[in-house]
Design a protein around this motif. Structure first.
Motif, mmCIF file in Angstrom:
data_model
loop_
_atom_site.group_PDB
_atom_site.id
_atom_site.type_symbol
_atom_site.label_atom_id
_atom_site.label_comp_id
_atom_site.label_asym_id
_atom_site.label_seq_id
_atom_site.Cartn_x
_atom_site.Cartn_y
_atom_site.Cartn_z
ATOM 1 N N ILE A 8 0.836 -1.281 -0.052
ATOM 2 C CA ILE A 8 0.005 0.139 -0.151
ATOM 3 C C ILE A 8 0.859 1.235 -0.081
ATOM 4 C CG2 ILE A 8 -1.732 1.173 1.232
ATOM 5 C CD1 ILE A 8 -2.630 -1.293 2.751
ATOM 6 N N VAL A 9 0.720 2.062 -0.859
ATOM 7 C CA VAL A 9 1.434 3.467 -1.158
ATOM 8 C C VAL A 9 0.613 4.528 -1.422
ATOM 9 C CG1 VAL A 9 3.092 4.447 -2.536
ATOM 10 C CG2 VAL A 9 3.435 2.035 -2.315
ATOM 11 N N VAL A 10 0.847 5.545 -0.399
ATOM 12 C CA VAL A 10 -0.071 6.707 -0.795
ATOM 13 C C VAL A 10 0.881 7.923 -1.240
ATOM 14 C CG1 VAL A 10 -1.306 8.443 0.828
ATOM 15 C CG2 VAL A 10 -1.389 6.013 1.241
ATOM 16 N N VAL A 11 0.766 8.568 -2.094
ATOM 17 C CA VAL A 11 1.387 9.915 -2.736
ATOM 18 C C VAL A 11 0.695 10.888 -2.384
ATOM 19 C CG1 VAL A 11 2.153 10.772 -4.970
ATOM 20 C CG2 VAL A 11 1.962 8.151 -4.755
ATOM 21 N N ALA A 12 1.156 11.531 -1.402
ATOM 22 C CA ALA A 12 0.563 12.639 -0.893
ATOM 23 C C ALA A 12 0.639 13.874 -1.656
ATOM 24 C CB ALA A 12 1.211 12.864 0.631
ATOM 25 N N ASP A 13 1.948 13.962 -2.421
ATOM 26 C CA ASP A 13 2.203 15.225 -3.356
ATOM 27 C C ASP A 13 2.476 14.488 -4.603
ATOM 28 O OD1 ASP A 13 2.190 17.191 -1.168
ATOM 29 O OD2 ASP A 13 4.155 16.534 -0.589
ATOM 30 N N PHE A 14 1.462 14.827 -5.423
ATOM 31 C CA PHE A 14 1.435 14.327 -6.612
ATOM 32 C C PHE A 14 2.681 14.773 -7.538
ATOM 33 C CE2 PHE A 14 0.114 13.099 -10.922
ATOM 34 C CZ PHE A 14 -0.539 11.923 -10.969
ATOM 35 N N PRO A 15 3.352 13.764 -8.112
ATOM 36 C CA PRO A 15 4.628 14.180 -9.081
ATOM 37 C C PRO A 15 4.286 15.309 -10.362
ATOM 38 C CG PRO A 15 4.249 11.841 -8.705
ATOM 39 C CD PRO A 15 2.935 12.376 -8.323
ATOM 40 N N SER A 16 5.373 16.062 -10.392
ATOM 41 C CA SER A 16 5.250 16.990 -11.353
ATOM 42 C C SER A 16 4.990 16.491 -12.849
ATOM 43 C CB SER A 16 6.168 17.984 -11.254
ATOM 44 O OG SER A 16 7.567 17.299 -11.533
ATOM 45 N N SER A 17 5.592 15.077 -13.094
ATOM 46 C CA SER A 17 5.420 14.673 -14.414
ATOM 47 C C SER A 17 4.600 13.492 -14.269
ATOM 48 C CB SER A 17 6.850 14.754 -14.951
ATOM 49 O OG SER A 17 7.528 13.435 -14.311
ATOM 50 N N ILE A 18 4.108 12.896 -15.489
ATOM 51 C CA ILE A 18 3.564 11.709 -15.425
ATOM 52 C C ILE A 18 4.355 10.521 -15.427
ATOM 53 C CG2 ILE A 18 3.051 11.268 -17.833
ATOM 54 C CD1 ILE A 18 0.451 10.808 -15.429
ATOM 55 N N GLU A 19 5.647 10.912 -15.914
ATOM 56 C CA GLU A 19 6.784 9.678 -15.994
ATOM 57 C C GLU A 19 6.857 9.205 -14.476
ATOM 58 O OE1 GLU A 19 6.807 12.295 -17.680
ATOM 59 O OE2 GLU A 19 6.564 11.784 -19.577
ATOM 60 N N ASP A 20 7.028 10.151 -13.605
ATOM 61 C CA ASP A 20 7.286 10.076 -12.157
ATOM 62 C C ASP A 20 6.166 9.180 -11.684
ATOM 63 O OD1 ASP A 20 9.607 11.277 -12.354
ATOM 64 O OD2 ASP A 20 8.963 13.033 -11.333
ATOM 65 N N TYR A 21 4.866 9.457 -11.801
ATOM 66 C CA TYR A 21 3.837 8.610 -11.477
ATOM 67 C C TYR A 21 3.829 7.288 -11.947
ATOM 68 C CZ TYR A 21 -0.838 7.257 -10.468
ATOM 69 O OH TYR A 21 -2.263 6.514 -10.274
ATOM 70 N N VAL A 22 4.087 7.081 -13.248
ATOM 71 C CA VAL A 22 4.033 5.846 -13.922
ATOM 72 C C VAL A 22 5.354 4.896 -13.028
ATOM 73 C CG1 VAL A 22 4.493 4.534 -15.873
ATOM 74 C CG2 VAL A 22 3.010 6.422 -15.907
ATOM 75 N N ASP A 23 6.304 5.578 -12.847
ATOM 76 C CA ASP A 23 7.463 4.702 -12.237
ATOM 77 C C ASP A 23 6.858 4.395 -10.828
ATOM 78 O OD1 ASP A 23 10.649 4.163 -12.010
ATOM 79 O OD2 ASP A 23 10.168 5.562 -10.316
ATOM 80 N N ILE A 24 6.241 5.120 -10.102
ATOM 81 C CA ILE A 24 5.780 4.713 -8.850
ATOM 82 C C ILE A 24 4.605 3.503 -8.977
ATOM 83 C CG2 ILE A 24 4.480 5.483 -6.574
ATOM 84 C CD1 ILE A 24 5.707 8.267 -7.119
ATOM 85 N N LEU A 25 3.902 3.676 -9.900
ATOM 86 C CA LEU A 25 2.946 2.741 -9.994
ATOM 87 C C LEU A 25 3.438 1.371 -10.457
ATOM 88 C CD1 LEU A 25 -0.115 1.766 -10.546
ATOM 89 C CD2 LEU A 25 0.170 2.856 -12.872
ATOM 90 N N THR A 26 4.350 1.239 -11.423
ATOM 91 C CA THR A 26 4.978 0.246 -11.740
ATOM 92 C C THR A 26 6.136 -0.378 -10.736
ATOM 93 O OG1 THR A 26 7.012 1.266 -12.941
ATOM 94 C CG2 THR A 26 4.914 0.728 -13.991
ATOM 95 N N ARG A 27 6.427 0.296 -9.911
ATOM 96 C CA ARG A 27 7.535 -0.267 -8.592
ATOM 97 C C ARG A 27 6.339 -0.675 -7.322
ATOM 98 N NH1 ARG A 27 11.290 4.359 -7.621
ATOM 99 N NH2 ARG A 27 11.994 2.945 -6.067
ATOM 100 N N THR A 28 5.163 -0.423 -7.297
ATOM 101 C CA THR A 28 4.622 -0.706 -6.196
ATOM 102 C C THR A 28 3.985 -2.335 -6.162
ATOM 103 O OG1 THR A 28 3.389 1.447 -5.988
ATOM 104 C CG2 THR A 28 2.148 -0.219 -4.945
#
Length: 508
Positions: A443-463
């Motif tokens: 379970i991962v909670v991203v409190a501050d959304f990343p400035s780029s969608i690539e960083d979000y995808v990186d978090i998603l694929t590593r969860t």
């Protein structure tokens, strides 16, 4: 006087044999006897004793040098000479006790003395090359297009998972490919050879490969066929063959690998033609295919029939809560996710994404706290680990202090950026960081959304890289409007729900 060619060749062969005997990657005695017998047949140099059936090669004497005679003990090894051979007797007793230890009590990925295998062995590469050469002879392998089989990145990662003793969940989105099957059976063959070299008795069958159809069984059997020359025997079981013929065949041999459909396997188990309780490696190829054929109950029964905790590999060819629940029941213990495809859908399979829209920092902290407590209430396990990602080290410290103050009545074991909340017998361990070791958390909670969608995808694929299912919460505000449309595309691609607030921001 110069040495002749025969003398030079004999010396070189003697050196090579000595090097192979001392090599850690040398094959087991049983495999060596099979290879030696095959070479003698090809060269027309069969021993007289083989032709007359007076004696045959054995694992203790693979080249039949003793002609079936027992080796007499040397004088220094006689039982009466205790002072000289006391240590040897102790070491012999240790080897004898190790050989009696069942394979189910040993880790597949490590030696009995606890050391890791380190690197792929020569026998593993030999198996892969044997399969690749057979494909090349059949004209079904194009090395210029796909590269050598031994260089497969998926295969190397799979071997590492087996070396670490981890179960494997493949989320490529289909049944196992021919190359994946080749790496799987070659790795299993290498494990069998290593265990036999250590003196461990390997149960039969060692590998149980479950397939949904006769066609898939034939494909897997064809991949395993070149391994027969290396001492690995594979039997394919399906309803197209007469069951009496299969019963007689199973009673006359002890195959290392068994490829079967669930229905025929259970028929043979009920007839006591095969015992699967000692299986060490279980493979299930295609969850959706099994579910479409209404074989889920049979899969669970087969899994429960295997004693101990076998190493399990699941190839998932679909997504959804039903298949996630089935995979969780089959994969018990530590797992690692693998994917032959680099697509976002494959790497984010079984990870639920929830995007929360908030208007202020106070609202964000309140909703994060609500998620933590709600997760604690809904969890089925007694303890769960959660990661809260902030936009930097300073923000992480402030967020950790705010969350601790919000849950004073529940928080305990507070140290810096981590704390634990308790509710009854359940507990949740929360770590507030700026983003590291994401793979270890379900379970991962991203409190501050990343400035780029690539960083979000990186978090998603590593969860949740080491669990079947995962949950990713992320908080979105008006300042993140530039990445609203790319986020919508990611959610739609993964089949997730798009909140109305995010959809309206993406249309502006």
């Amino acid at each position: 006087m110069a040495k002749g060619d025969d003398a030079v060749r004999k010396k070189r062969n003697k050196t090579n044999r000595k090097r192979m005997r001392n090599s850690e990657s040398a094959v087991s005695a049983r495999v060596a006897s099979i290879i030696a017998a095959k070479r003698r047949r090809k060269d027309g140099k069969r021993r007289m004793c083989e032709g007359m059936c007076y004696s045959l090669p054995t694992p203790d004497d693979p080249f039949n040098d003793r002609r079936g005679k027992k080796e007499l003990p040397k004088k220094k090894d006689l039982p009466g000479n205790h002072k000289q051979n006391g240590k040897k007797l102790q070491s012999f007793n240790k080897k004898e006790s190790a050989s009696e230890k069942p394979i189910s009590t040993l880790k597949l990925g490590a030696r009995s003395d606890g050391d890791d295998y380190g690197c792929p062995s020569k026998f593993l590469i030999l198996c892969l090359n044997a399969i690749q050469n057979s494909w090349r002879e059949e004209g079904v392998f194009d090395e210029s297009a796909v590269g050598p089989l031994v260089a497969s990145s998926w295969g190397v990662e799979f071997w590492r998972c087996c070396s670490a003793g981890s179960n494997v969940l493949d989320t490529s989105g289909g049944c196992a490919s021919r190359e994946q099957v080749a790496w799987l059976v070659s790795t299993a063959s290498d494990i069998v050879a290593r265990k036999e070299k250590q003196g461990v008795c390997v149960s039969s069958p060692f590998l149980l490969y479950l397939v949904p159809s006769q066609e898939k069984a034939a494909q897997v059997r064809s991949v395993c066929k070149p391994l027969k020359a290396l001492g690995i025997h594979t039997v394919s079981l399906h309803s197209a063959a007469p069951i009496d013929h299969q019963v007689r065949g199973l009673r006359s041999c002890e195959p290392e690998f068994l490829v079967s459909t669930p229905e025929r396997l259970l028929e043979l188990v009920s007839l006591r033609a095969i015992d699967i309780s000692g299986v060490s490696l279980l493979v299930l190829d295609g969850l959706k295919c099994f579910a479409d054929l209404d074989l889920v109950d049979k899969l669970n029964f087969i899994r429960d029939s295997i004693s101990g905790n076998p190493h399990t590999v699941v190839f998932n060819d679909s997504d959804g809560e039903v298949f996630a629940s089935l995979a969780q029941n089959l994969l018990r213990g530590a797992i690692t996710r693998l994917s032959l495809s680099d697509s976002l859908v494959s790497k984010s399979a079984f990870v639920q994404q929830y995007v929360h829209f908030c208007a202020s920092e106070e609202q964000k902290i309140s909703e994060v706290m609500q998620i933590l407590v709600q997760t604690l209430d809904n969890q089925t396990h007694q303890s769960v680990k959660m990661l809260v990602i902030a936009g930097g080290a300073s923000k992480a410290q402030l967020l950790a202090l705010s969350l601790k103050s919000e849950c004073r009545s529940l928080a305990e074991d507070s140290t810096g950026d981590s704390f634990t909340i308790h509710k009854g017998e359940k507990e949740a361990k929360i770590l507030v960081k700026d983003g590291e070791d994401i793979e270890k958390f379900e379970i991962v909670v991203v409190a501050d959304f990343p400035s780029s969608i690539e960083d979000y995808v990186d978090i998603l694929t590593r969860t949740a890289r080491h669990s079947v299912v995962g949950i990713l919460h992320s908080f979105f505000c008006k300042a993140d409007t530039p990445v609203a449309q790319p986020l919508i595309e990611v959610l739609v691609q993964c089949g997730q729900i798009v909140p109305e607030e995010i959809r309206s921001l993406g249309s502006t």
